[in-house]
Design a protein around this motif. Structure first.
Motif, PDB file in Angstrom:
ATOM      1  N   GLU A   1     -16.643 -11.439  21.249  1.00 45.30           N
ATOM      2  CA  GLU A   1     -17.647 -11.724  20.231  1.00 45.30           C
ATOM      3  C   GLU A   1     -17.064 -12.541  19.084  1.00 45.30           C
ATOM      4  O   GLU A   1     -17.725 -13.440  18.544  1.00 45.30           O
ATOM      5  CB  GLU A   1     -18.221 -10.408  19.694  1.00 45.30           C
ATOM      6  CG  GLU A   1     -19.371 -10.565  18.718  1.00 45.30           C
ATOM      7  CD  GLU A   1     -20.667 -11.017  19.366  1.00 45.30           C
ATOM      8  OE1 GLU A   1     -21.625 -11.314  18.636  1.00 45.30           O
ATOM      9  OE2 GLU A   1     -20.709 -11.085  20.619  1.00 45.30           O
ATOM     10  N   THR A   2     -15.826 -12.258  18.714  1.00 45.30           N
ATOM     11  CA  THR A   2     -15.143 -13.023  17.672  1.00 45.30           C
ATOM     12  C   THR A   2     -13.701 -13.284  18.098  1.00 45.30           C
ATOM     13  O   THR A   2     -13.149 -12.562  18.934  1.00 45.30           O
ATOM     14  CB  THR A   2     -15.124 -12.263  16.329  1.00 45.30           C
ATOM     15  OG1 THR A   2     -14.398 -11.038  16.491  1.00 45.30           O
ATOM     16  CG2 THR A   2     -16.537 -11.980  15.844  1.00 45.30           C
ATOM     17  N   LEU A   3     -13.127 -14.326  17.519  1.00 45.84           N
ATOM     18  CA  LEU A   3     -11.713 -14.642  17.697  1.00 45.84           C
ATOM     19  C   LEU A   3     -11.061 -14.727  16.320  1.00 45.84           C
ATOM     20  O   LEU A   3     -11.740 -14.868  15.298  1.00 45.84           O
ATOM     21  CB  LEU A   3     -11.548 -15.979  18.433  1.00 45.84           C
ATOM     22  CG  LEU A   3     -12.051 -16.049  19.879  1.00 45.84           C
ATOM     23  CD1 LEU A   3     -11.926 -17.474  20.404  1.00 45.84           C
ATOM     24  CD2 LEU A   3     -11.293 -15.080  20.782  1.00 45.84           C
ATOM     25  N   THR A   4      -9.744 -14.656  16.299  1.00 45.38           N
ATOM     26  CA  THR A   4      -9.040 -14.834  15.032  1.00 45.38           C
ATOM     27  C   THR A   4      -9.073 -16.306  14.636  1.00 45.38           C
ATOM     28  O   THR A   4      -9.323 -17.189  15.480  1.00 45.38           O
ATOM     29  CB  THR A   4      -7.584 -14.381  15.152  1.00 45.38           C
ATOM     30  OG1 THR A   4      -6.893 -15.273  16.060  1.00 45.38           O
ATOM     31  CG2 THR A   4      -7.488 -12.951  15.679  1.00 45.38           C
ATOM     32  N   LEU A   5      -8.824 -16.566  13.357  1.00 46.95           N
ATOM     33  CA  LEU A   5      -8.793 -17.961  12.913  1.00 46.95           C
ATOM     34  C   LEU A   5      -7.704 -18.735  13.634  1.00 46.95           C
ATOM     35  O   LEU A   5      -7.871 -19.929  13.937  1.00 46.95           O
ATOM     36  CB  LEU A   5      -8.576 -18.015  11.401  1.00 46.95           C
ATOM     37  CG  LEU A   5      -9.736 -17.470  10.543  1.00 46.95           C
ATOM     38  CD1 LEU A   5      -9.378 -17.572   9.053  1.00 46.95           C
ATOM     39  CD2 LEU A   5     -11.023 -18.230  10.826  1.00 46.95           C
ATOM     40  N   GLU A   6      -6.592 -18.074  13.913  1.00 48.58           N
ATOM     41  CA  GLU A   6      -5.509 -18.733  14.631  1.00 48.58           C
ATOM     42  C   GLU A   6      -5.948 -19.122  16.045  1.00 48.58           C
ATOM     43  O   GLU A   6      -5.640 -20.223  16.529  1.00 48.58           O
ATOM     44  CB  GLU A   6      -4.279 -17.816  14.691  1.00 48.58           C
ATOM     45  CG  GLU A   6      -3.577 -17.600  13.350  1.00 48.58           C
ATOM     46  CD  GLU A   6      -4.338 -16.635  12.437  1.00 48.58           C
ATOM     47  OE1 GLU A   6      -5.259 -15.921  12.926  1.00 48.58           O
ATOM     48  OE2 GLU A   6      -4.033 -16.603  11.228  1.00 48.58           O
ATOM     49  N   GLN A   7      -6.674 -18.218  16.700  1.00 45.58           N
ATOM     50  CA  GLN A   7      -7.153 -18.523  18.048  1.00 45.58           C
ATOM     51  C   GLN A   7      -8.170 -19.653  18.028  1.00 45.58           C
ATOM     52  O   GLN A   7      -8.132 -20.564  18.873  1.00 45.58           O
ATOM     53  CB  GLN A   7      -7.773 -17.272  18.673  1.00 45.58           C
ATOM     54  CG  GLN A   7      -6.765 -16.195  19.052  1.00 45.58           C
ATOM     55  CD  GLN A   7      -7.445 -14.913  19.496  1.00 45.58           C
ATOM     56  OE1 GLN A   7      -8.428 -14.482  18.879  1.00 45.58           O
ATOM     57  NE2 GLN A   7      -6.933 -14.296  20.545  1.00 45.58           N
TER      58      GLN A   7
END
Length: 676
Positions: free
Chosen positions: A543-549
């Motif tokens: 549903e969400t990813l990290t900003l780095e990803q």
């Protein structure tokens, strides 16, 4: 019509329209009931199951056999104005009234032809229902063979879009086009606006001489722009297949019977992208019988076209968003072409039986794709469609999960334009293929198209025909209970055949490996991925990813700047949910450039989840609204009006001053851009 589901990737709008009809003016006798509820119609012998509840027409009494239009197309007033003349076939000896569907039409005069010439007829235009429009009841005591209505459309007609030159590719001439499906034909012609009535038509259209006018009729590839156009449609069609367009349009052939109409700046790319059209026609003819519409041309519309495609006979309307340079989205052309057999030739009698149009067409589409591009591609599209169907079913009322929708269960006919009609319908036909064999099913379908050619039928008629012509071919291949479950029960039957895609399995492995190790799949693998594989890659993300990803993916693949709308509609919602601010500027430009509902509604829905995102969406919408089709405008407005945002946003969107229409992302150069 073709548009993969909004939540997955097929082309189907989930947002029901709530277009408010205005009072039409100019009638001789105008009814003024206290509410906007349409006047009740007298009871007839037609059963509730058979009646088209989305039309006021009474075809059991009288039907339009032929329509003759004589209209002036005026870009300045954004209207069509003139006459519609009906040749009538009276069915009921006691009937003395013609009832037509209208929406926002100014009725100026109604006449009937008699021995003494044209004589005025009395009529009543009821107050409008917000969905169905206004019932036009014409008194015809002499049961006239010809009736003529003089009328004018509203500049806000729900079935027409008028574009300023700045909204077109060339930027010099205005553009207009229609979208009649499902019940928008009544906004530009007073009609029996039901798929159960088929008629031939002719038209004389006067326009400014510097634009080319086209219709879903006998367009001449060699026609010259002169402001005076004439059309004939000799095959009988239902009202939703009547179409008109005008603009800076030129023609290039693909074959002797197929070609492309488009703006000069677009036509070369379109011809290259859709070069396989003639081969598609021949393939379908080999499977299901001759193409019966003479020509098959494509009209490439501006990006504001609200759908992927519209199967108007002889002239399919096509979104430019499928021109991506690698033919990876040409299944849309296969879909619109397939409608020349399923839908245009054999038509659902009402929108309750939409699956007879779209389920059959989606099945035939996949067979065309398999024949031309291979089983791997066809299987990937089946898997993606069915994953989308499963997601959509989770949010679909049980009564709308059936193929044959019961009367009253779909207040708005657009409620039936979902993955159920398209993908469950196609799945049912694949189930029949598995049980009877492809050769037997193909022979049955070819006979079905021949038997019901140029007719409108119900699910009950199909079942009766299948029981007579298919089920006896292999006793006990399909039980009555299985047939009932597929057609009349919600959900997906346990008997549904399962299609696997090894290529999508590799995509799953690549995604899982990246999520676990942050090691992106090698470019040697992704360089060969099709749009379908990239769709599957993005749809399987958490549903969400990290900003780095997010940054890693964007730097590698340039998703924020992708010109491929199928990928953009999946990337931008993920960016919103993940708080990836870099995507907001290209997202804003995308929403202002594209009006195709399937591509933009998921983005608006994602933005509307937070208060700040909703405010940003509303600012973008105000800038984008002038270029949206009325259907798109209504859908976006409904999405924003019904939003229930959470108070804590994932990211603070840029201020209004930064909501621009032609900005880039972060300037990074993608290392391995996705297909298209």
């Amino acid at each position: 019509m073709r548009f993969p589901p909004i939540r997955s990737g097929r082309l189907i709008p989930l947002v029901a329209l709530s277009l408010l009809a205005l009072f039409a003016a100019g009638c001789q006798r105008e009814a003024t009931p206290e509410t906007a509820t349409p006047t009740a119609r007298p009871e007839t012998a037609v059963s509730a199951e058979d009646r088209d509840e989305h039309s006021y027409a009474e075809p059991e009494k009288v039907v339009i056999d032929d329509l003759a239009l004589d209209l002036a197309l005026d870009f300045d007033s954004k209207t069509l104005a003139g006459t519609a003349t009906y040749t009538l076939d009276w069915k009921d000896d006691g009937a003395t009234q013609l009832v037509l569907d209208t929406r926002d039409l100014a009725i100026e005069q109604v006449e009937g032809q008699t021995d003494g010439g044209w004589q005025p007829l009395q009529y009543t235009l009821d107050a409008p229902d917000e969905l169905l429009g206004s019932r036009l009841a014409i008194e015809t005591p002499e049961r006239n063979a010809l009736v003529r209505v003089t009328y004018r459309t509203s500049p806000e007609a729900s079935g027409l879009q008028w574009l300023e030159p700045s909204m077109t590719e060339g930027g010099e001439l205005p553009f207009m086009f229609s979208q009649s499906q499902a019940i928008h034909a009544r906004s530009w012609v007073p009609l029996q606006d039901t798929p159960s009535v088929r008629y031939t038509y002719s038209a004389k259209i006067a326009s400014r001489p510097d634009v080319m006018v086209l219709m879903s009729a006998d367009n001449d590839p060699a026609a010259e722009r002169d402001g005076d156009y004439a059309f004939e449609m000799p095959q009988k069609i239902p009202s939703y297949l009547m179409a008109i367009a005008a603009g800076d349009l030129v023609f290039q052939p693909i074959s002797q019977r197929a070609g492309v109409w488009a703006e000069p700046a677009t036509v070369d790319a379109a011809v290259a992208e859709f070069a396989d059209t003639e081969e598609m026609i021949r393939t379908t003819e080999q499977l299901y019988g001759p193409y019966r519409w003479e020509r098959y041309d494509l009209l490439i519309l501006p990006p504001s076209f609200p759908f992927g495609g519209m199967e108007n006979p002889r002239l399919s309307f096509i979104t430019p968003t499928v021109i991506v340079g690698d033919k990876s989205l040409v299944s849309l052309i296969a879909h619109e072409l397939a409608h020349s057999w399923s839908g245009n030739l054999v038509t659902n009698a009402s929108w309750k039986d939409m699956w007879l149009n779209e389920g059959f067409t989606s099945y035939v589409e996949n067979r065309i794709v398999e024949a031309l591009y291979g089983k791997e591609i066809a299987d990937m599209e089946f898997v993606i469609a069915r994953e989308g169907l499963q997601k959509e079913l989770a949010d679909t009322r049980s009564e709308l999960q059936v193929l044959a929708v019961r009367p009253g269960d779909a207040r708005d006919p657009d409620d039936t334009f979902g993955a159920v009609a398209y993908d469950k319908g196609a799945w049912f036909l694949q189930f029949l293929e598995e049980r009877f064999g492809r050769e037997t099913l193909d022979a049955f379908l070819r006979g079905y198209f021949d038997h019901f050619a140029f007719q409108s039928i119900s699910t009950a008629t199909f079942v009766e025909y299948a029981k007579a012509e298919l089920l006896p071919k292999k006793q006990d291949a399909v039980t009555e209970a299985e047939l009932e479950e597929w057609l009349y029960e919600p959900g997906i039957p346990a008997s549904a055949p399962q299609v696997l895609s090894p290529r999508l399995g590799l995509v799953d492995s690549a995604r899982l490996a990246w999520l676990g190790s942050e090691q992106l799949p090698p470019q040697s693998m992704t360089a060969e991925w099709t749009t379908q594989e990239w769709i599957h890659f993005l749809e399987g993300m958490p549903e969400t990813l990290t900003l780095e990803q997010m940054s890693q993916l964007d730097t590698a693949y340039g998703f924020s700047d992708t010109p491929n709308g199928e990928l953009a509609m999946r990337w931008y919602p993920l960016a919103v949910r993940s708080g990836y601010a870099i995507a907001y500027e290209p997202m804003s430009a995308f929403l202002q450039r594209i009006g195709r509902r399937k591509l933009i509604i998921p983005v608006y829905e994602a933005l509307a989840q937070s208060e700040e995102g909703l405010a940003f969406a509303r600012r973008v919408f105000e800038r984008a609204r002038p270029g949206y089709h009325p259907i798109t405008t209504a859908s976006v407005q409904k999405t924003l009006d019904e939003a229930k945002p959470k108070p804590a946003p994932a990211v603070t969107p840029p201020p209004e001053s930064e909501v621009e229409g032609d900005t880039g992302a972060d300037g990074t150069t993608p290392q391995a851009p996705p297909a298209g």
